[in-house]
Design a protein around this motif. Structure first.
Motif, PDB file in Angstrom:
ATOM      1  N   LEU A   1      14.412 -10.249   0.270  1.00 35.91           N
ATOM      2  CA  LEU A   1      14.576 -10.280   1.802  1.00 35.91           C
ATOM      3  C   LEU A   1      14.358 -11.969   1.958  1.00 35.91           C
ATOM      4  O   LEU A   1      15.317 -12.567   2.362  1.00 35.91           O
ATOM      5  CB  LEU A   1      13.617  -9.715   2.488  1.00 35.91           C
TER       6      LEU A   1
ATOM      7  N   TRP B   1      20.959 -17.582   3.435  1.00 33.07           N
ATOM      8  CA  TRP B   1      21.480 -17.373   4.738  1.00 33.07           C
ATOM      9  C   TRP B   1      21.234 -18.812   5.569  1.00 33.07           C
ATOM     10  O   TRP B   1      22.001 -19.243   6.079  1.00 33.07           O
ATOM     11  CB  TRP B   1      21.261 -16.207   5.594  1.00 33.07           C
TER      12      TRP B   1
ATOM     13  N   VAL C   1      20.783 -10.941  13.510  1.00 32.97           N
ATOM     14  CA  VAL C   1      22.225 -10.952  12.892  1.00 32.97           C
ATOM     15  C   VAL C   1      22.174  -9.812  11.931  1.00 32.97           C
ATOM     16  O   VAL C   1      23.186  -9.123  11.997  1.00 32.97           O
ATOM     17  CB  VAL C   1      22.606 -12.283  12.080  1.00 32.97           C
ATOM     18  N   ARG C   2      21.248  -9.619  11.130  1.00 37.78           N
ATOM     19  CA  ARG C   2      21.116  -8.667  10.019  1.00 37.78           C
ATOM     20  C   ARG C   2      21.038  -7.239  10.600  1.00 37.78           C
ATOM     21  O   ARG C   2      21.318  -6.303  10.260  1.00 37.78           O
ATOM     22  CB  ARG C   2      20.125  -8.877   9.091  1.00 37.78           C
ATOM     23  N   SER C   3      20.488  -7.168  11.978  1.00 34.03           N
ATOM     24  CA  SER C   3      20.419  -6.034  12.730  1.00 34.03           C
ATOM     25  C   SER C   3      21.801  -5.657  13.325  1.00 34.03           C
ATOM     26  O   SER C   3      21.797  -4.517  14.233  1.00 34.03           O
ATOM     27  CB  SER C   3      19.282  -6.117  13.576  1.00 34.03           C
TER      28      SER C   3
ATOM     29  N   TYR D   1      11.854  -5.476  12.028  1.00 31.80           N
ATOM     30  CA  TYR D   1      13.126  -5.595  11.116  1.00 31.80           C
ATOM     31  C   TYR D   1      12.276  -5.900   9.799  1.00 31.80           C
ATOM     32  O   TYR D   1      12.824  -5.016   8.754  1.00 31.80           O
ATOM     33  CB  TYR D   1      13.837  -7.047  11.635  1.00 31.80           C
TER      34      TYR D   1
ATOM     35  N   GLU E   1      17.402 -13.664   0.483  1.00 31.71           N
ATOM     36  CA  GLU E   1      18.618 -13.589   1.229  1.00 31.71           C
ATOM     37  C   GLU E   1      18.432 -14.447   2.690  1.00 31.71           C
ATOM     38  O   GLU E   1      19.536 -15.237   2.766  1.00 31.71           O
ATOM     39  CB  GLU E   1      18.821 -11.954   2.037  1.00 31.71           C
ATOM     40  N   PHE E   2      17.212 -14.489   3.117  1.00 33.05           N
ATOM     41  CA  PHE E   2      16.979 -15.451   4.431  1.00 33.05           C
ATOM     42  C   PHE E   2      17.381 -16.799   3.876  1.00 33.05           C
ATOM     43  O   PHE E   2      17.965 -17.850   4.469  1.00 33.05           O
ATOM     44  CB  PHE E   2      15.638 -15.158   4.685  1.00 33.05           C
TER      45      PHE E   2
ATOM     46  N   VAL F   1      12.929  -3.050   6.677  1.00 34.40           N
ATOM     47  CA  VAL F   1      13.723  -3.681   5.301  1.00 34.40           C
ATOM     48  C   VAL F   1      12.771  -3.299   4.138  1.00 34.40           C
ATOM     49  O   VAL F   1      13.254  -2.825   3.174  1.00 34.40           O
ATOM     50  CB  VAL F   1      13.835  -5.015   5.547  1.00 34.40           C
TER      51      VAL F   1
ATOM     52  N   PHE G   1      17.985 -14.810  11.970  1.00 28.85           N
ATOM     53  CA  PHE G   1      18.395 -13.873  10.892  1.00 28.85           C
ATOM     54  C   PHE G   1      18.163 -12.550  10.891  1.00 28.85           C
ATOM     55  O   PHE G   1      19.105 -12.023  10.679  1.00 28.85           O
ATOM     56  CB  PHE G   1      17.606 -14.526   9.569  1.00 28.85           C
ATOM     57  N   ALA G   2      17.034 -12.002  11.437  1.00 34.38           N
ATOM     58  CA  ALA G   2      16.800 -10.451  11.649  1.00 34.38           C
ATOM     59  C   ALA G   2      17.529 -10.091  12.532  1.00 34.38           C
ATOM     60  O   ALA G   2      18.349  -8.996  12.422  1.00 34.38           O
ATOM     61  CB  ALA G   2      15.454 -10.310  11.992  1.00 34.38           C
TER      62      ALA G   2
END
Length: 91
Positions: A76, A83, A33-35, A50, A79-80, A54, A30-31
């Motif tokens: 966060l 996701w 992808v978000r990066s 990450y 969101e995780f 955030v 996830f981190a």
């Protein structure tokens, strides 16, 4: 470990939650992808970087005392969870 001996993640201090999350391969993905690195897999250290970025902190222990950082961390986590399919995403 018995079910009674296990502590729920939500019952732990935020810094402890963050440490567990950063060691979770799904959170690491996830981190990444978000990066902006889809198809990559972060390690625990990169996921921690990450998370600190955030939450705008220099140490995860700050999560235990800073209300703004706690709010960022809660967002966060939500969101995780969305996701990763742990909770339903808003349409």
């Amino acid at each position: 470990m018995s079910a009674a001996a296990r502590q729920r993640l939500s019952d732990m201090q935020p810094a402890q939650q963050a440490g567990i999350l950063c060691n979770d391969p799904i959170f690491q993905r996830f981190a990444a992808v978000r990066s902006g690195l889809p198809g990559h897999q972060f390690n625990a250290s990169a996921a921690g970087e990450y998370l600190r970025g955030v939450c705008q902190i220099t140490s995860r222990t700050t999560l235990n005392t800073s209300k703004p950082a706690q709010a960022q961390f809660a967002a966060l986590r939500t969101e995780f969870d969305a996701w990763s399919g742990r909770i339903a995403q808003q349409r």
